[in-house]
Design an enzyme around this catalytic site. Sequence first.
Site, short mmCIF file in Angstrom:
data_model
loop_
_atom_site.label_atom_id
_atom_site.label_comp_id
_atom_site.label_asym_id
_atom_site.label_seq_id
_atom_site.Cartn_x
_atom_site.Cartn_y
_atom_site.Cartn_z
N SER A 177 -46.98 38.73 38.09
CA SER A 177 -45.85 38.29 37.28
C SER A 177 -45.45 39.43 36.35
O SER A 177 -45.17 40.52 36.83
CB SER A 177 -46.21 37.01 36.49
OG SER A 177 -45.07 36.49 35.84
N HIS A 204 -43.50 36.79 40.53
CA HIS A 204 -42.60 35.90 39.80
C HIS A 204 -41.31 36.64 39.46
O HIS A 204 -41.28 37.50 38.57
CB HIS A 204 -43.25 35.42 38.51
CG HIS A 204 -44.37 34.47 38.71
ND1 HIS A 204 -45.21 34.06 37.70
CD2 HIS A 204 -44.83 33.84 39.82
CE1 HIS A 204 -46.11 33.21 38.17
NE2 HIS A 204 -45.90 33.06 39.46
N ASP A 301 -51.14 30.98 36.90
CA ASP A 301 -50.79 30.82 38.30
C ASP A 301 -51.70 31.69 39.16
O ASP A 301 -51.88 32.88 38.90
CB ASP A 301 -49.33 31.20 38.54
CG ASP A 301 -48.85 30.84 39.93
OD1 ASP A 301 -49.46 29.95 40.56
OD2 ASP A 301 -47.87 31.44 40.39
#
Length: 360
Positions: A177, A204, A301
Amino acid sequence: MTAILPMMTSPDSDRRNVRTLVVDDSVVVRTVIERILNADPGFTVLHKTNSAENALAYLADHVVDLILLDIELPGQSGLAALPQILQVNPDAKVVILSGKCEEGSSAAVEALALGASDILSKPGSGSFGEQFPQALIERLSRLFGDRPVTPPLARAVAPPVTSPAVAPLACIGIGASTGGIHALSQLFEGLAAPLGVPILLTQHLPASFTIYFAQQLSRMTSLRVKVAETGDLLMPDTVYVAPGDAHIQLRRSLHGRVVILLNPERTAAGNLPGVDPMFSSMAEIYGAGVAGIVLTGMGRDGTLGARDIVTAGGWIVAQDEASSVVWGMPGSVAGAGLTCAIMEPLAIMNFVARRGKVAA
């Protein structure tokens, strides 16, 4: 009519005072940004300047935590100066704040690949309303929310699992991310030779980034790179990039071949695309042949999916805290005791290659 800038209060009173340098060619923008940040107890603008050259001169004698950098500057552009800025002050987070570097643009992806921590679209100098100050503080606070004023206690990190791999390497999954694009450039730089397995990648990013991100990624590696589509047959030495509006999941065809099945439903945590569904699906299809890599990023995540991989006999490598822009995702899997190694991105692929060969 001039908009009134509201006083900002930080949701995290323990966050340290983030020393900030503002680089923008507009005196109006520099003044507004200074007012916004200095109104929040978590930030202090130490210096403002209108050019990259002046910024580099300042950074030669001063240390800052955050640099808000415009792209369009007189003389050297912000994008051209970014590598030099990070070289002079490598521990600073650089956030691109520009009206000419919109999210999803090729310039935005290039900036992230060069080491920028985030991209923010800047309103015109006459259109700073009440929403922008709040959005700016919230976005920047997420980058520094885990940086307390006092030295932190030792973070609880479970010792890496040292048992050997139990099956030949069959597939690699990568999750990232915030700061991930720069980490990916280092990760693929450390890939000495193709590993002969497919690589699934969830970064992401909004859907508008996907095409430019895949193009940027193809310049980082000799491997084939493609944006994943439902029905794609997994091929060795190919990087399948999750589109910004769907998770990568896998299924076996009637002939036993593994194909991609995109899933547009957000995870319970709100991620789309998500690392968890990708990791879990890989574990179901490949079992002990999966290696998962978790790079820099906010949140958790990847932790649930990493647990599925480890339960199936696979293994997880996490980026170390020192090289991470935000040690949220890798720190979460490390804290859960799911990693077999924690290291900088440049060393990860060599480790994966060696560990995969041991099992073979």
